[in-house]
Write a protein that holds these residues in place. Structure first.
Motif, PDB file in Angstrom:
ATOM      1  N   ALA A   1       9.875   6.014  -5.879  1.00 44.68           N
ATOM      2  CA  ALA A   1       9.829   5.787  -4.360  1.00 44.68           C
ATOM      3  C   ALA A   1      10.320   7.011  -3.549  1.00 44.68           C
ATOM      4  O   ALA A   1      10.077   7.315  -2.520  1.00 44.68           O
ATOM      5  CB  ALA A   1      10.519   4.545  -4.084  1.00 44.68           C
ATOM      6  N   MET A   2      11.670   7.165  -4.207  1.00 46.57           N
ATOM      7  CA  MET A   2      12.264   8.331  -3.516  1.00 46.57           C
ATOM      8  C   MET A   2      11.467   9.633  -3.411  1.00 46.57           C
ATOM      9  O   MET A   2      11.481  10.298  -2.522  1.00 46.57           O
ATOM     10  CB  MET A   2      13.709   8.420  -3.955  1.00 46.57           C
ATOM     11  N   SER A   3      10.966  10.033  -4.644  1.00 51.33           N
ATOM     12  CA  SER A   3      10.246  11.206  -5.069  1.00 51.33           C
ATOM     13  C   SER A   3       8.936  11.313  -4.184  1.00 51.33           C
ATOM     14  O   SER A   3       8.435  11.848  -3.226  1.00 51.33           O
ATOM     15  CB  SER A   3       9.852  11.321  -6.439  1.00 51.33           C
ATOM     16  N   SER A   4       8.191   9.991  -4.160  1.00 55.91           N
ATOM     17  CA  SER A   4       6.858   9.732  -3.271  1.00 55.91           C
ATOM     18  C   SER A   4       7.309   9.892  -1.740  1.00 55.91           C
ATOM     19  O   SER A   4       6.462  10.663  -1.160  1.00 55.91           O
ATOM     20  CB  SER A   4       6.463   8.446  -3.511  1.00 55.91           C
ATOM     21  N   SER A   5       8.380   9.471  -1.261  1.00 52.25           N
ATOM     22  CA  SER A   5       8.761   9.654   0.234  1.00 52.25           C
ATOM     23  C   SER A   5       9.284  11.401   0.521  1.00 52.25           C
ATOM     24  O   SER A   5       8.904  11.634   1.708  1.00 52.25           O
ATOM     25  CB  SER A   5       9.873   8.802   0.573  1.00 52.25           C
TER      26      SER A   5
ATOM     27  N   VAL B   1       0.788  -1.303  -0.067  1.00 55.81           N
ATOM     28  CA  VAL B   1      -0.142   0.026  -0.155  1.00 55.81           C
ATOM     29  C   VAL B   1       0.852   1.109   0.216  1.00 55.81           C
ATOM     30  O   VAL B   1       1.374   1.649   1.109  1.00 55.81           O
ATOM     31  CB  VAL B   1      -0.823   0.045   1.006  1.00 55.81           C
ATOM     32  N   GLY B   2       0.945   1.793  -1.210  1.00 55.62           N
ATOM     33  CA  GLY B   2       1.850   2.929  -1.136  1.00 55.62           C
ATOM     34  C   GLY B   2       1.051   4.287  -1.461  1.00 55.62           C
ATOM     35  O   GLY B   2      -0.292   4.134  -1.678  1.00 55.62           O
ATOM     36  N   ALA B   3       1.794   5.333  -1.750  1.00 59.17           N
ATOM     37  CA  ALA B   3       0.918   6.622  -2.278  1.00 59.17           C
ATOM     38  C   ALA B   3      -0.057   6.173  -3.542  1.00 59.17           C
ATOM     39  O   ALA B   3      -0.975   6.925  -3.738  1.00 59.17           O
ATOM     40  CB  ALA B   3       1.948   7.566  -2.485  1.00 59.17           C
ATOM     41  N   GLY B   4       0.479   5.573  -4.428  1.00 63.88           N
ATOM     42  CA  GLY B   4      -0.256   5.476  -5.680  1.00 63.88           C
ATOM     43  C   GLY B   4      -1.645   4.627  -5.361  1.00 63.88           C
ATOM     44  O   GLY B   4      -2.521   5.088  -5.923  1.00 63.88           O
ATOM     45  N   ASP B   5      -1.598   3.773  -4.461  1.00 69.18           N
ATOM     46  CA  ASP B   5      -2.835   3.128  -4.049  1.00 69.18           C
ATOM     47  C   ASP B   5      -3.653   4.033  -3.321  1.00 69.18           C
ATOM     48  O   ASP B   5      -4.940   3.839  -3.682  1.00 69.18           O
ATOM     49  CB  ASP B   5      -2.456   1.900  -3.279  1.00 69.18           C
TER      50      ASP B   5
ATOM     51  N   ALA C   1       3.290   5.424   4.409  1.00 68.44           N
ATOM     52  CA  ALA C   1       2.999   4.847   3.537  1.00 68.44           C
ATOM     53  C   ALA C   1       3.957   4.645   2.232  1.00 68.44           C
ATOM     54  O   ALA C   1       4.411   3.626   1.842  1.00 68.44           O
ATOM     55  CB  ALA C   1       1.584   5.280   2.801  1.00 68.44           C
ATOM     56  N   SER C   2       4.463   5.949   2.055  1.00 64.89           N
ATOM     57  CA  SER C   2       5.407   5.973   1.064  1.00 64.89           C
ATOM     58  C   SER C   2       6.871   5.106   1.299  1.00 64.89           C
ATOM     59  O   SER C   2       7.604   4.642   0.676  1.00 64.89           O
ATOM     60  CB  SER C   2       5.892   7.479   0.506  1.00 64.89           C
ATOM     61  N   PHE C   3       7.199   5.452   2.472  1.00 65.32           N
ATOM     62  CA  PHE C   3       8.424   5.284   2.990  1.00 65.32           C
ATOM     63  C   PHE C   3       8.595   3.676   3.203  1.00 65.32           C
ATOM     64  O   PHE C   3       9.538   2.926   2.952  1.00 65.32           O
ATOM     65  CB  PHE C   3       9.075   5.735   4.195  1.00 65.32           C
ATOM     66  N   THR C   4       7.499   2.815   3.705  1.00 67.25           N
ATOM     67  CA  THR C   4       7.323   1.537   3.830  1.00 67.25           C
ATOM     68  C   THR C   4       7.384   1.008   2.560  1.00 67.25           C
ATOM     69  O   THR C   4       8.061  -0.049   2.448  1.00 67.25           O
ATOM     70  CB  THR C   4       6.077   1.131   4.579  1.00 67.25           C
ATOM     71  N   SER C   5       7.020   1.586   1.380  1.00 68.40           N
ATOM     72  CA  SER C   5       7.046   0.979   0.109  1.00 68.40           C
ATOM     73  C   SER C   5       8.439   0.867  -0.279  1.00 68.40           C
ATOM     74  O   SER C   5       8.860  -0.029  -0.856  1.00 68.40           O
ATOM     75  CB  SER C   5       5.955   1.658  -0.685  1.00 68.40           C
ATOM     76  N   LEU C   6       9.308   2.005   0.032  1.00 69.76           N
ATOM     77  CA  LEU C   6      10.602   2.242  -0.324  1.00 69.76           C
ATOM     78  C   LEU C   6      11.488   1.183   0.362  1.00 69.76           C
ATOM     79  O   LEU C   6      12.021   0.333  -0.415  1.00 69.76           O
ATOM     80  CB  LEU C   6      10.997   3.525  -0.164  1.00 69.76           C
ATOM     81  N   ILE C   7      11.386   1.099   1.655  1.00 72.06           N
ATOM     82  CA  ILE C   7      12.304   0.148   2.281  1.00 72.06           C
ATOM     83  C   ILE C   7      11.807  -1.495   2.094  1.00 72.06           C
ATOM     84  O   ILE C   7      12.640  -2.329   2.144  1.00 72.06           O
ATOM     85  CB  ILE C   7      12.530   0.583   3.699  1.00 72.06           C
TER      86      ILE C   7
ATOM     87  N   LEU D   1      -9.039  15.647  -7.280  1.00 68.67           N
ATOM     88  CA  LEU D   1      -7.803  15.812  -7.137  1.00 68.67           C
ATOM     89  C   LEU D   1      -6.864  15.733  -8.139  1.00 68.67           C
ATOM     90  O   LEU D   1      -7.136  14.985  -9.353  1.00 68.67           O
ATOM     91  CB  LEU D   1      -7.317  14.386  -5.950  1.00 68.67           C
ATOM     92  N   SER D   2      -5.500  15.993  -8.081  1.00 72.96           N
ATOM     93  CA  SER D   2      -4.649  16.032  -8.944  1.00 72.96           C
ATOM     94  C   SER D   2      -4.064  14.412  -9.033  1.00 72.96           C
ATOM     95  O   SER D   2      -4.354  13.978  -8.303  1.00 72.96           O
ATOM     96  CB  SER D   2      -3.516  16.625  -9.013  1.00 72.96           C
ATOM     97  N   GLY D   3      -3.726  13.920 -10.318  1.00 73.87           N
ATOM     98  CA  GLY D   3      -3.315  12.593 -10.445  1.00 73.87           C
ATOM     99  C   GLY D   3      -2.158  12.685  -9.662  1.00 73.87           C
ATOM    100  O   GLY D   3      -1.150  13.698  -9.537  1.00 73.87           O
ATOM    101  N   GLY D   4      -1.521  11.289  -9.527  1.00 77.31           N
ATOM    102  CA  GLY D   4       0.069  10.905  -9.022  1.00 77.31           C
ATOM    103  C   GLY D   4      -0.072  11.447  -7.440  1.00 77.31           C
ATOM    104  O   GLY D   4      -0.933  11.604  -6.812  1.00 77.31           O
ATOM    105  N   ASP D   5       1.214  11.434  -6.894  1.00 70.70           N
ATOM    106  CA  ASP D   5       1.401  11.563  -5.498  1.00 70.70           C
ATOM    107  C   ASP D   5       1.107  12.900  -5.216  1.00 70.70           C
ATOM    108  O   ASP D   5       0.624  13.284  -4.100  1.00 70.70           O
ATOM    109  CB  ASP D   5       2.655  11.292  -5.137  1.00 70.70           C
ATOM    110  N   GLN D   6       1.105  13.923  -5.876  1.00 66.40           N
ATOM    111  CA  GLN D   6       0.753  15.501  -5.690  1.00 66.40           C
ATOM    112  C   GLN D   6      -0.703  15.393  -5.201  1.00 66.40           C
ATOM    113  O   GLN D   6      -0.772  16.463  -4.597  1.00 66.40           O
ATOM    114  CB  GLN D   6       0.934  16.244  -7.009  1.00 66.40           C
ATOM    115  N   GLY D   7      -1.454  14.437  -5.607  1.00 68.51           N
ATOM    116  CA  GLY D   7      -2.962  14.441  -5.112  1.00 68.51           C
ATOM    117  C   GLY D   7      -3.088  14.469  -3.576  1.00 68.51           C
ATOM    118  O   GLY D   7      -4.007  15.028  -2.922  1.00 68.51           O
ATOM    119  N   LEU D   8      -2.039  13.590  -3.046  1.00 66.40           N
ATOM    120  CA  LEU D   8      -1.910  13.517  -1.464  1.00 66.40           C
ATOM    121  C   LEU D   8      -1.642  14.668  -0.912  1.00 66.40           C
ATOM    122  O   LEU D   8      -2.004  15.069   0.158  1.00 66.40           O
ATOM    123  CB  LEU D   8      -1.222  12.189  -1.142  1.00 66.40           C
TER     124      LEU D   8
END
Length: 440
Positions: A118-122, A40-44, A306-312, A273-280
């Motif tokens: 992943a780095m950008s999302s975090s 479950v990352g930012a995209g989800d 959510a983002s950093f757990t997806s990264l690691i 909302l905007s698409g992508g992580d910017q929406g969050l």
């Protein structure tokens, strides 16, 4: 010895009495939390929010079905590892060299592009929380380096504990928001009825929500985390199944809570909302205006978790898979379940080489426009992976490669076949939608 010719004379399939089954107990739970956190990352979260904002509660049933589909896929991966004593890549290799080539290309290209994403999302929630500290690109680099150092120097046990803490943060934030927006429970229960919105492309949007709930390659990594936990034979099967259900119950809570937010906060107010992580980030501003700074800040903390757990999670799980892939290419034949349980894979140079690949080359993409053709290839490979996973699991778990006791039943076959068909349709759509005319 792990045989790759289809025989089952290995750790999980010896003649005579099998391993004594472990009692299913909550105290063993672990890999499921890891796969839920990674999947479950930012995209989800964005996809679920947009579904709620566009259709209200209508597609709540699709989010639930998505969790059930992923339960079947993760259970199949775990069952393969435990019943055979062999890793999933070892099983893929027994199906032919084409699987090796697919995984090799996928791991290299997907890892390069995903690392930057992943780095950008975090970095996004950190920049929103601390806007005057540094630019987004440098936040991204910092997140990548922290992930690299953490995974490099820690074994699975520590990794699991940190993921559990971050999942706890995500859980508290999402459940709080789900209650904070005061959901209409009558409409929510009505949303459990399988109804497709009467709008253009609504069927494909519905299938996309089902397919997008919680994980892609992280589902394949689940079996590796099961072994890294120390579960290496079929005696752990009941424990693994409970663990897997907990994973997707947790995922379901995340998804349903965010759909509530989309339905109540965005749909009712007709906010797009905007698409992508910017929406969050945009949602954080909306929550700040509607409910105050504390709620907006709490959401950004959950967004980061959510983002950093997806990264690691990817840094650890996919590096384990890549290390196993290279070990198989070098001709190693040791019992791979025990190898993963010992922690030696996490200290291998192949594991760390892929960690470096996920971290440093993608930093280039943080400072420049994404390479157009590479992004298209990344999209095609990403779309192809899930039908590849579902269909190869069907093949492996219905053949003599799997001990008879642990082969698929009718329910497992039905779920995996449905998953394969679902992801095949989504793959065709995603490949069709790529701007091929600009590619050539």
């Amino acid at each position: 010895m792990a045989d790759t010719t289809g025989n089952t004379q290995d750790l999980g399939a010896k003649d005579g009495p099998g391993p004594q089954p472990r009692r299913s107990s909550w105290r063993y739970i672990g890999p499921g939390i890891v796969v839920a956190a990674t999947g479950v990352g930012a995209g989800d979260l964005v996809a679920t929010l947009i579904a709620g904002s566009n259709f209200g509660y209508t597609l709540l049933w699709a989010a639930v079905v998505g969790c059930l589909v992923k339960i079947s896929l993760a259970e199949a991966c775990g069952r393969w590892h435990l019943s055979t004593g062999r890793t999933l890549f070892d099983g893929w290799a027994s199906l032919g060299s084409w699987t090796t080539w697919f995984f090799a290309v996928y791991a290299v290209i997907w890892g390069f592009v995903y690392g930057a994403a992943a780095m950008s999302s975090s970095a996004l929630p950190l920049q929103a929380l601390f806007p005057s500290v540094m630019d987004l690109e440098y936040w991204g680099i910092a997140c990548g380096l922290v992930g690299l150092v953490f995974v490099w120097f820690n074994k699975y046990a520590v990794f699991e504990k940190v993921m559990t803490v971050l999942v706890g943060v995500m859980f508290v934030v999402t459940v709080y928001l789900g209650f904070r927006v005061t959901p209409n429970l009558g409409d929510a229960f009505a949303g459990l009825l399988p109804v497709v919105p009467d709008e253009k492309d609504s069927i494909l949007n519905t299938l996309g929500l089902i397919g997008g709930v919680g994980g892609t390659i992280t589902l394949a990594a689940y079996g590796y985390w099961v072994n890294a936990k120390g579960w290496t034979n079929s005696g752990w099967m009941k424990v693994m199944r409970l663990d897997n259900r907990v994973a997707y119950l947790t995922t379901g809570v995340f998804v349903v809570a965010m759909l509530f937010v989309g339905a109540e906060l965005l749909h009712s107010a007709n906010i797009a909302l905007s698409g992508g992580d910017q929406g969050l980030v945009q949602l954080g501003d909306i929550l700040d205006d509607r409910y105050g700074t504390t709620t907006g800040t709490l959401f950004l903390v959950g967004f980061f978790a959510a983002s950093f757990t997806s990264l690691i999670g990817v840094w650890h799980g996919v590096s384990l898979m890549f290390a196993d892939f290279l070990a198989r290419r070098r001709g190693e034949r040791q019992a791979r379940a025990d190898e993963l349980a010992s922690g030696r894979r996490e200290r291998s140079w192949t594991f760390r080489a892929y960690l470096l690949w996920l971290t440093f080359p993608p930093m280039i993409l943080l400072f420049q426009d994404e390479p157009f053709r590479l992004i298209i290839i990344y999209g095609v490979l990403g779309a192809a992976f899930m039908p590849f996973l579902a269909l190869t699991l069907l093949w492996l778990l219905n053949s003599s490669r799997t001990p008879r006791e642990w082969r698929n039943g009718h329910l497992s076959n039905g779920m995996l076949a449905a998953a394969g068909l679902l992801f095949l349709v989504l793959a065709v759509k995603q490949i069709w939608d790529q701007p091929w005319s600009e590619f050539f």
